[in-house]
Write an enzyme that holds these catalytic residues in place. Structure first.
Site, PDB file in Angstrom:
ATOM      1  N   LYS A   9       4.323   8.234  74.586  1.00 57.27           N
ATOM      2  CA  LYS A   9       2.865   8.167  74.738  1.00 57.27           C
ATOM      3  C   LYS A   9       2.404   6.724  75.001  1.00 57.27           C
ATOM      4  O   LYS A   9       3.195   5.773  74.857  1.00 57.27           O
ATOM      5  CB  LYS A   9       2.224   8.736  73.476  1.00 57.27           C
ATOM      6  CG  LYS A   9       2.570  10.220  73.238  1.00 57.27           C
ATOM      7  CD  LYS A   9       1.911  10.710  71.964  1.00 57.27           C
ATOM      8  CE  LYS A   9       2.181  12.184  71.727  1.00 57.27           C
ATOM      9  NZ  LYS A   9       1.487  12.668  70.517  1.00 57.27           N
ATOM     10  N   TYR A  49      -2.357  19.766  76.670  1.00 54.09           N
ATOM     11  CA  TYR A  49      -2.786  19.985  75.290  1.00 54.09           C
ATOM     12  C   TYR A  49      -3.734  21.179  75.154  1.00 54.09           C
ATOM     13  O   TYR A  49      -4.544  21.223  74.220  1.00 54.09           O
ATOM     14  CB  TYR A  49      -3.436  18.706  74.755  1.00 54.09           C
ATOM     15  CG  TYR A  49      -2.413  17.653  74.351  1.00 54.09           C
ATOM     16  CD1 TYR A  49      -1.343  17.977  73.516  1.00 54.09           C
ATOM     17  CD2 TYR A  49      -2.511  16.336  74.793  1.00 54.09           C
ATOM     18  CE1 TYR A  49      -0.396  17.030  73.145  1.00 54.09           C
ATOM     19  CE2 TYR A  49      -1.569  15.375  74.413  1.00 54.09           C
ATOM     20  CZ  TYR A  49      -0.516  15.736  73.583  1.00 54.09           C
ATOM     21  OH  TYR A  49       0.417  14.802  73.204  1.00 54.09           O
ATOM     22  N   ASN A 112       1.079   8.602  67.623  1.00 57.08           N
ATOM     23  CA  ASN A 112       2.376   8.801  66.979  1.00 57.08           C
ATOM     24  C   ASN A 112       3.544   8.676  67.956  1.00 57.08           C
ATOM     25  O   ASN A 112       4.600   9.269  67.768  1.00 57.08           O
ATOM     26  CB  ASN A 112       2.390  10.145  66.242  1.00 57.08           C
ATOM     27  CG  ASN A 112       2.144  11.319  67.179  1.00 57.08           C
ATOM     28  OD1 ASN A 112       1.978  11.130  68.385  1.00 57.08           O
ATOM     29  ND2 ASN A 112       2.139  12.518  66.648  1.00 57.08           N
ATOM     30  N   HIS A 115       5.947  12.691  72.040  1.00 55.25           N
ATOM     31  CA  HIS A 115       5.726  14.141  72.020  1.00 55.25           C
ATOM     32  C   HIS A 115       6.990  14.813  72.520  1.00 55.25           C
ATOM     33  O   HIS A 115       7.654  14.286  73.407  1.00 55.25           O
ATOM     34  CB  HIS A 115       4.550  14.510  72.950  1.00 55.25           C
ATOM     35  CG  HIS A 115       4.444  15.982  73.210  1.00 55.25           C
ATOM     36  ND1 HIS A 115       3.741  16.825  72.374  1.00 55.25           N
ATOM     37  CD2 HIS A 115       4.970  16.776  74.185  1.00 55.25           C
ATOM     38  CE1 HIS A 115       3.835  18.060  72.848  1.00 55.25           C
ATOM     39  NE2 HIS A 115       4.577  18.059  73.940  1.00 55.25           N
ATOM     40  N   GLU A 126       5.224  23.379  79.455  1.00 54.32           N
ATOM     41  CA  GLU A 126       4.996  21.937  79.594  1.00 54.32           C
ATOM     42  C   GLU A 126       5.854  21.276  80.681  1.00 54.32           C
ATOM     43  O   GLU A 126       5.389  20.369  81.360  1.00 54.32           O
ATOM     44  CB  GLU A 126       5.292  21.232  78.253  1.00 54.32           C
ATOM     45  CG  GLU A 126       4.311  21.595  77.155  1.00 54.32           C
ATOM     46  CD  GLU A 126       4.698  21.019  75.797  1.00 54.32           C
ATOM     47  OE1 GLU A 126       5.755  20.361  75.667  1.00 54.32           O
ATOM     48  OE2 GLU A 126       3.925  21.226  74.841  1.00 54.32           O
TER      49      GLU A 126
HETATM   50  P1  CMP Z   1       1.995  15.934  69.550  1.00 56.21           P
HETATM   51  O1  CMP Z   1       3.353  16.191  69.031  1.00 56.21           O
HETATM   52  O2  CMP Z   1       1.882  15.357  70.935  1.00 56.21           O
HETATM   53  O3  CMP Z   1       1.129  17.279  69.497  1.00 56.21           O
HETATM   54  C1  CMP Z   1      -0.267  17.253  69.499  1.00 56.21           C
HETATM   55  C2  CMP Z   1      -0.826  15.913  69.176  1.00 56.21           C
HETATM   56  O4  CMP Z   1      -2.122  15.934  68.629  1.00 56.21           O
HETATM   57  C3  CMP Z   1       0.007  15.263  68.084  1.00 56.21           C
HETATM   58  O5  CMP Z   1       1.264  14.912  68.561  1.00 56.21           O
HETATM   59  C4  CMP Z   1      -0.899  14.118  67.707  1.00 56.21           C
HETATM   60  O6  CMP Z   1      -0.863  13.055  68.674  1.00 56.21           O
HETATM   61  C5  CMP Z   1      -2.258  14.798  67.780  1.00 56.21           C
HETATM   62  N1  CMP Z   1      -2.707  15.322  66.474  1.00 56.21           N
HETATM   63  C6  CMP Z   1      -2.192  16.319  65.750  1.00 56.21           C
HETATM   64  N2  CMP Z   1      -2.903  16.528  64.623  1.00 56.21           N
HETATM   65  C7  CMP Z   1      -3.892  15.622  64.635  1.00 56.21           C
HETATM   66  C8  CMP Z   1      -4.970  15.324  63.760  1.00 56.21           C
HETATM   67  N3  CMP Z   1      -5.151  16.006  62.627  1.00 56.21           N
HETATM   68  N4  CMP Z   1      -5.806  14.317  64.088  1.00 56.21           N
HETATM   69  C9  CMP Z   1      -5.622  13.632  65.238  1.00 56.21           C
HETATM   70  N5  CMP Z   1      -4.616  13.886  66.131  1.00 56.21           N
HETATM   71  C10 CMP Z   1      -3.763  14.850  65.831  1.00 56.21           C
END
Ligand code: CMP
Length: 147
Positions: A9, A49, A112, A115, A126
């Site tokens: 990311k 998403y 984070n 993904h 995806e």
């Molecule tokens: P990812 O594994 O890409 O899947 C969906 C993404 O949404 C996740 O990683 C985070 O980047 C984001 N995400 C999931 N839960 C939350 C949350 N509670 N608040 C903000 N972002 C979130």
């Protein structure tokens, strides 16, 4: 051998962590069979998403994933969907175990770093957003018989 889609990311690129994260994938003995750096446009981000549409963090997530270049990869290996998810650690970096990518490098729940597809169904949805079958390089690695 199975496949998964992995995305580094925008924070991984901006924080100079792409190399370290890719090294973890290589160190595990997984095989990278496609890779590209792209800017996601808003429409593509919404497609990626779409399962989160309606959640409170959806708009912020779309803004974040379109905020800078990302690196998309196809990664192959035995039970790779589960293996990568274990390497990544829990979604929330503050809760992810040390030793995982998120556990070592992130404290964010949104930002984070990485993904990966969480199921075969997610992968089928995806992967074509980023790669066609022709984009996926078929090759043998010298270490394959040792893994
Ligand atoms: P990812 O594994 O890409 O899947 C969906 C993404 O949404 C996740 O990683 C985070 O980047 C984001 N995400 C999931 N839960 C939350 C949350 N509670 N608040 C903000 N972002 C979130």
């Amino acid at each position: 051998m199975s496949r998964t889609l992995v995305i580094l990311k925008p924070d991984a690129i901006q924080r100079n962590m792409a190399g370290r994260i890719i090294s973890r994938i290589e160190d595990k003995g997984l095989k990278i069979s496609a890779m590209k750096m792209v800017y996601l446009d808003k429409r593509t981000a919404e497609r990626l998403y779409e399962v989160h549409k309606g959640k409170p963090f959806y708009q912020s997530l779309v803004d974040y994933i379109t905020s800078g270049p990302i690196i998309a990869m196809v990664v192959e290996g035995r039970d790779v969907i589960n293996v990568i998810r274990k390497l990544m650690g829990k979604t929330n970096g503050a809760e992810a175990e040390p030793g995982t990518i998120r556990g070592d490098f992130s404290t964010g729940i949104e930002k984070n770093l990485i993904h990966a597809s969480d199921s075969d169904e997610s992968l089928r949805r995806e992967l074509p957003i980023f790669f066609s079958e022709e984009d996926i390089i078929k090759y043998n690695k010298a270490d394959e018989s040792w893994l």
